[in-house]
Design a protein around this motif. Sequence first.
Motif, PDB file in Angstrom:
ATOM      1  N   ALA A  13       0.844  -1.187   0.000  1.00  0.00           N
ATOM      2  CA  ALA A  13       0.000   0.000   0.000  1.00  0.00           C
ATOM      3  C   ALA A  13       0.883   1.242   0.000  1.00  0.00           C
ATOM      4  O   ALA A  13       2.019   1.220   0.471  1.00  0.00           O
ATOM      5  CB  ALA A  13      -0.899   0.003   1.238  1.00  0.00           C
ATOM      6  N   PRO A  19      -4.395  -0.458   4.243  1.00  0.00           N
ATOM      7  CA  PRO A  19      -5.673  -0.830   3.639  1.00  0.00           C
ATOM      8  C   PRO A  19      -6.781  -0.905   4.688  1.00  0.00           C
ATOM      9  O   PRO A  19      -6.541  -1.229   5.851  1.00  0.00           O
ATOM     10  CB  PRO A  19      -5.394  -2.203   3.031  1.00  0.00           C
ATOM     11  N   LYS A  41      -7.463  -1.056  -0.790  1.00  0.00           N
ATOM     12  CA  LYS A  41      -6.122  -1.140  -1.361  1.00  0.00           C
ATOM     13  C   LYS A  41      -5.714  -2.616  -1.384  1.00  0.00           C
ATOM     14  O   LYS A  41      -6.255  -3.427  -0.635  1.00  0.00           O
ATOM     15  CB  LYS A  41      -5.114  -0.349  -0.521  1.00  0.00           C
ATOM     16  N   ASP A 121     -10.398  -4.046  -4.556  1.00  0.00           N
ATOM     17  CA  ASP A 121      -9.369  -5.082  -4.443  1.00  0.00           C
ATOM     18  C   ASP A 121      -9.880  -6.234  -3.580  1.00  0.00           C
ATOM     19  O   ASP A 121     -10.546  -6.023  -2.557  1.00  0.00           O
ATOM     20  CB  ASP A 121      -8.099  -4.505  -3.816  1.00  0.00           C
TER      21      ASP A 121
END
Length: 427
Positions: A13, A19, A41, A121
């Motif tokens: 990240a 994230p 992320k 994601d």
Amino acid sequence: MGALALVLRIPKALAGTGPSLIAVRVWPAPEYTRVTLESDKPLAARHTLVESPYRLAIDIDDLELSPQLRELLGKVRADDPFIAGVRVGQNTPRTVRIVFDLKQRIEPQIFALAPAAPYQDRLVFDLYPKVEADPLLALIQQKEKASQEAAQSVHDAISELAAKPAPSAPIASVNTPKPKLPAAAQTKLDRLIVIALDPGHGGEDPGATGPTGLKEKDVVLAIAHKLRERLDDNPNIRVMMTRDADFFVPLGERVRKARRVQADLFVSIHADAFITPQARGASVFALSDGAATSAAARWMADKENKADAVGGVNVAAVKDSNVLRAMLDMSTSAQIKDSLKLGKSVLTQIGEVGKLHKGSVEQAGFAVLKAPDIPSILVETAFISNPTEEARLKDPDYQDKLVDAVATGIARYFAKNPPLARRRTLT
């Protein structure tokens, strides 16, 4: 204790906050259980597989415990075939550890998915059994439970084999002999008609959604279950469903399943949407070895072929991916010719039930229809995006009429094109 560690090479990240989880989903099924962590992320993870007792430990970097992750504890069902329990903890200030207590030996696949509508994601944990079940034996077992009136001599021979339950933790052996059936039972097996039913989408891939929220994956599964019951009335037919619950099956795997049981037919069931709610009517599609027969058919095929991106495929783990890709391109003129005959027979019967979108079988490059040796059709039962047709798809009586139409179409196809006897072998 034997351990296997794997580092996923996922981009870190960006500097700053790590994230954040958006959702945690669990999809249990007899074939495999999928756990999905969706985040804003990409996530970086390592996993360790341990025996005695069986468990899977996963470390996720740059992540902190959150309500969404704690919810994972309550999402594992007691009847999950693979997961006995789950524990979540903050292993280090910047690492979360998830431990799955397992019911059997597994072959895990852990991979990342880039954003694909409607998801951001995703980090996916697919828990597969160490030894894959024999699909043909499963068909025999299913049929024997529902067909006690079968010929006694054949019934006794097959039921002795089918009555042995699969062990909860099977261990493969290179010297394990293949099961053998008595001659009479083998003859019966070879003469069976095996039909592969393929309810579209499933699991992470909902398919199209109707105006009131009806999901394509749910309605086509309900129709497929009814069609299996209808076809199972014939003692000479076995039905294999590519999925019989709400889980995702990649397009190539659907084709492989049909080929593993040496299916005589492949019928994929869908209820798609269009860019305008006015589109309506049922359609039947066969494979094209060239251009699509219409712009609408090409649009439909392109849309369906994107299912893998939404559902989530571990591309790196596809066995013999080059061979599989070549196999899917080996469409034959004979297969397409037979598929068009099957499609016409089914379309004619569906036309007696409701409106047709087009009065002839259309053709396009549907990936799921590319078994080179199995007549294959895709049935679009209706446009779920049309409010009137969505309401009909919810109606059990309409579903029954649709099922009768498809079953009658299949029967009339076989009446004119009887399948050849196959030498089927249990693996």
